[in-house]
Write an enzyme that holds these catalytic residues in place. Sequence first.
Site, PDB file in Angstrom:
ATOM      1  N   HIS A  81       0.836  -1.203   0.000  1.00  0.00           N
ATOM      2  CA  HIS A  81       0.000   0.000   0.000  1.00  0.00           C
ATOM      3  C   HIS A  81       0.873   1.255   0.000  1.00  0.00           C
ATOM      4  CE1 HIS A  81       0.703   0.505   4.300  1.00  0.00           C
ATOM      5  NE2 HIS A  81       0.154  -0.664   4.579  1.00  0.00           N
ATOM      6  N   HIS A 105       3.997   1.338   2.396  1.00  0.00           N
ATOM      7  CA  HIS A 105       5.174   0.566   1.990  1.00  0.00           C
ATOM      8  C   HIS A 105       5.912   1.296   0.867  1.00  0.00           C
ATOM      9  CE1 HIS A 105       2.228  -2.749   3.193  1.00  0.00           C
ATOM     10  NE2 HIS A 105       3.127  -2.723   4.159  1.00  0.00           N
ATOM     11  N   CYS A 148       1.526 -10.447  20.244  1.00  0.00           N
ATOM     12  CA  CYS A 148       0.714  -9.870  19.164  1.00  0.00           C
ATOM     13  C   CYS A 148       1.170 -10.473  17.841  1.00  0.00           C
ATOM     14  CB  CYS A 148       0.845  -8.344  19.123  1.00  0.00           C
ATOM     15  SG  CYS A 148       0.065  -7.663  17.627  1.00  0.00           S
ATOM     16  N   HIS A 169      -1.858  -2.534  16.779  1.00  0.00           N
ATOM     17  CA  HIS A 169      -2.889  -3.183  15.962  1.00  0.00           C
ATOM     18  C   HIS A 169      -4.287  -3.058  16.537  1.00  0.00           C
ATOM     19  CE1 HIS A 169       0.772  -4.925  14.215  1.00  0.00           C
ATOM     20  NE2 HIS A 169       0.049  -4.972  13.115  1.00  0.00           N
ATOM     21  N   LYS A 196      -2.149   5.076  11.880  1.00  0.00           N
ATOM     22  CA  LYS A 196      -1.183   4.611  10.886  1.00  0.00           C
ATOM     23  C   LYS A 196      -1.920   3.866   9.780  1.00  0.00           C
ATOM     24  CE  LYS A 196       2.532   1.196  10.424  1.00  0.00           C
ATOM     25  NZ  LYS A 196       2.206  -0.213  10.396  1.00  0.00           N
ATOM     26  N   CYS A 241      -3.051  -4.902  21.703  1.00  0.00           N
ATOM     27  CA  CYS A 241      -1.781  -4.366  21.200  1.00  0.00           C
ATOM     28  C   CYS A 241      -2.008  -2.892  20.865  1.00  0.00           C
ATOM     29  CB  CYS A 241      -1.367  -5.125  19.941  1.00  0.00           C
ATOM     30  SG  CYS A 241      -0.146  -4.237  18.953  1.00  0.00           S
ATOM     31  N   CYS A 280       2.256  -7.849  15.142  1.00  0.00           N
ATOM     32  CA  CYS A 280       3.645  -7.374  15.306  1.00  0.00           C
ATOM     33  C   CYS A 280       4.631  -8.532  15.262  1.00  0.00           C
ATOM     34  CB  CYS A 280       3.841  -6.670  16.643  1.00  0.00           C
ATOM     35  SG  CYS A 280       2.939  -5.140  16.854  1.00  0.00           S
ATOM     36  N   LYS A 319      -3.158  -2.340   6.594  1.00  0.00           N
ATOM     37  CA  LYS A 319      -4.039  -3.169   5.795  1.00  0.00           C
ATOM     38  C   LYS A 319      -5.500  -2.967   6.204  1.00  0.00           C
ATOM     39  CE  LYS A 319      -5.082  -7.881   5.032  1.00  0.00           C
ATOM     40  NZ  LYS A 319      -5.263  -9.035   5.871  1.00  0.00           N
TER      41      LYS A 319
HETATM   42  N1  MSP Z   1       8.341  -7.650   8.002  1.00  0.00           N
HETATM   43  C1  MSP Z   1       8.537  -6.587   8.913  1.00  0.00           C
HETATM   44  C2  MSP Z   1       9.861  -5.902   8.658  1.00  0.00           C
HETATM   45  C3  MSP Z   1      11.078  -6.764   8.735  1.00  0.00           C
HETATM   46  S1  MSP Z   1      12.536  -5.903   8.373  1.00  0.00           S
HETATM   47  C4  MSP Z   1      13.768  -6.916   8.805  1.00  0.00           C
HETATM   48  C5  MSP Z   1       7.395  -5.578   8.776  1.00  0.00           C
HETATM   49  N2  MSP Z   1       6.755  -5.544   7.617  1.00  0.00           N
HETATM   50  S2  MSP Z   1       5.521  -4.594   7.249  1.00  0.00           S
HETATM   51  O1  MSP Z   1       5.124  -4.987   5.935  1.00  0.00           O
HETATM   52  O2  MSP Z   1       4.528  -4.669   8.270  1.00  0.00           O
HETATM   53  O3  MSP Z   1       5.960  -3.109   7.231  1.00  0.00           O
HETATM   54  C6  MSP Z   1       7.242  -2.676   7.087  1.00  0.00           C
HETATM   55  C7  MSP Z   1       7.411  -1.212   6.831  1.00  0.00           C
HETATM   56  O4  MSP Z   1       6.485  -0.673   5.891  1.00  0.00           O
HETATM   57  C8  MSP Z   1       7.280  -0.252   7.986  1.00  0.00           C
HETATM   58  O5  MSP Z   1       8.297  -0.276   8.915  1.00  0.00           O
HETATM   59  C9  MSP Z   1       7.349   1.038   7.190  1.00  0.00           C
HETATM   60  O6  MSP Z   1       8.659   1.276   6.754  1.00  0.00           O
HETATM   61  C10 MSP Z   1       6.443   0.715   6.029  1.00  0.00           C
HETATM   62  N3  MSP Z   1       5.077   1.131   6.316  1.00  0.00           N
HETATM   63  C11 MSP Z   1       3.986   0.333   6.521  1.00  0.00           C
HETATM   64  N4  MSP Z   1       2.908   1.123   6.773  1.00  0.00           N
HETATM   65  C12 MSP Z   1       3.277   2.424   6.745  1.00  0.00           C
HETATM   66  C13 MSP Z   1       2.632   3.652   6.891  1.00  0.00           C
HETATM   67  N5  MSP Z   1       1.335   3.748   7.114  1.00  0.00           N
HETATM   68  N6  MSP Z   1       3.364   4.774   6.770  1.00  0.00           N
HETATM   69  C14 MSP Z   1       4.711   4.749   6.511  1.00  0.00           C
HETATM   70  N7  MSP Z   1       5.356   3.609   6.385  1.00  0.00           N
HETATM   71  C15 MSP Z   1       4.686   2.441   6.490  1.00  0.00           C
HETATM   72  O7  MSP Z   1       7.159  -4.837   9.718  1.00  0.00           O
END
Ligand code: MSP
Length: 538
Positions: A28, A31, A137, A165, A313, A162, A140, A316
Amino acid sequence: MAATGSEKQGAKAYYVSTPIYYVNDAPHLGHAYTTVAGDVLTRWHRQRGEKVWYLTGTDEHGQKIMRTAEANGVSPQEWCDKLVEEAWKPLWEHLNIANDDFIRTTEKRHTDRVQEFVQDLYDKGEIYKGGYEGPYCVGCEEYKLPGDLIDGEGEYAGQKLCPIHKRPVEILKEENYFFKLSEYGPKLLEFYEANPGFIQPESARNEVVNFAKQGLQDLSISRSTFDWGVPVPWDEKHVIYVWIDALLNYATAVGYNENPAKFEETFPANVHLIGKDILRFHAIIWPAMLMANDLPVPGRVACNGWLMVGGEKMSKSNLTGIKPQDLTSHFGVDAYRWYFLRAISFGQDGSFSWEDFTARYTSELANDYGNLASRVAAMVGKYFGGALPEATASGEAEKAVQAGMAKAAAEADRKIGEELDFQGGILAVLDFVKQVNGYITEQEPWKVAKDESPEGQARLATILYTAAESLRAVAVLLNPVMPVTSQALWDSLGAEAPLGALADQRVQRAGEWGGLPAGVTVTKGAVLFPRLEELKKD
Ligand code: MSP
């Protein structure tokens, strides 16, 4: 300060990573925000002439992925393969992300090395067997401290949730293997003290230092109640905790225990880009794991803020319903890459709105930047048949433009290349674009053109050269952010023939006046930022 690329010895690469993303769903806006930031940072360093390594990938083990796959009636591996190939890789390609590698934690090149790393820690006495019971959680993939939990309301009344979440935690009781994280507290605090730039921004650094000062607990690094993970090599009834597995991607992807030359030239990362939700993993657990195995620790852990929806934040479960592709099809890929970095100060939270994007696109990209490029090309065509004239009559006004260009280039290089202040760096260049627009408005070349005397023609030539040479620097400096439109401008300036490929232009030299030689053929190319179609209002 922590080591940076330029401080590294010899042929070390400037190594930047994104988090590896969970593939429980498609990517999204949040990411994409982190991944675009990393792409801009690495393109910037490539244009400094440095060797660069940009890594991204996917995190595919653990309960969260396993449960999603089960809910969709497929095996976890099938689920991951489908999402990676159909959603994640295509989006990065669409957004022009120039990553050098894409690591998946289910690849053998990763899982074998993870086992070796953990075995080494075990052999060194850093891991022991123990029991643990606590709130967990799954969102997380983390045990929570009871003090971190919040009280549920409504359907969750009476339960502990959590804080990230907002879902109930599960009480897990397991016999696990533990890493002696508690022993690394003092060493970590010493390290933070000696390397004040290790964690960015300051607020994130303070959070980590305060957390570590309270004393660290040993970390459970294995699970035995499910099997979707990398088996613990000496006890295959357990799988390695998904976060230990995931963090190691930063080492396994660059040749840990496999390709010593590559590892030596790349590891450790100069910058781990992360969201602040995963700060403690990167700033506490990861360096402690590396210290325990006598490996060097990263240069910097830099947090971006969160893209927010309705005060929360973006995740999903609370998406805006807007996919990155919805925005790129309306504004274009380059404007998309530019917008979030331009609009949000890196490290701060921010939110998206169609209105804000539309207003900034129209005023800064279409009106200021796009119009400047097309006006200059049109005038060189009209008054000089498309051959860029020489500047023979420069005066105070031109000196001011030259100084503005040098300042913009120096500022952009410091802010983007060193400080990860993308907004500040982009603004430095856009302020210069404004300055050049002001210069043209004041000089009124269309009036000067009517003066057919040699002096008049020399002034006209000087004004147009000054504007075109300014655009050369703008194309070079905005190329890491907006590679497609910068290339179109580069082509329109006829710069490739005398100067070479745009990607080979050095950002740190972009502010040196006079790069574009007189005589190049300037053409009016396609409009850089077309007018936006009216948005359909539902
Ligand atoms: N799989 C773990 C990371 C492991 S790294 C060794 C994880 N994945 S995640 O898919 O949940 O999200 C990772 C990252 O996506 C967040 O830390 C951030 O960098 C980015 N983001 C996810 N949602 C976000 C926002 N709403 N805003 C900004 N960044 C976001 O955690």
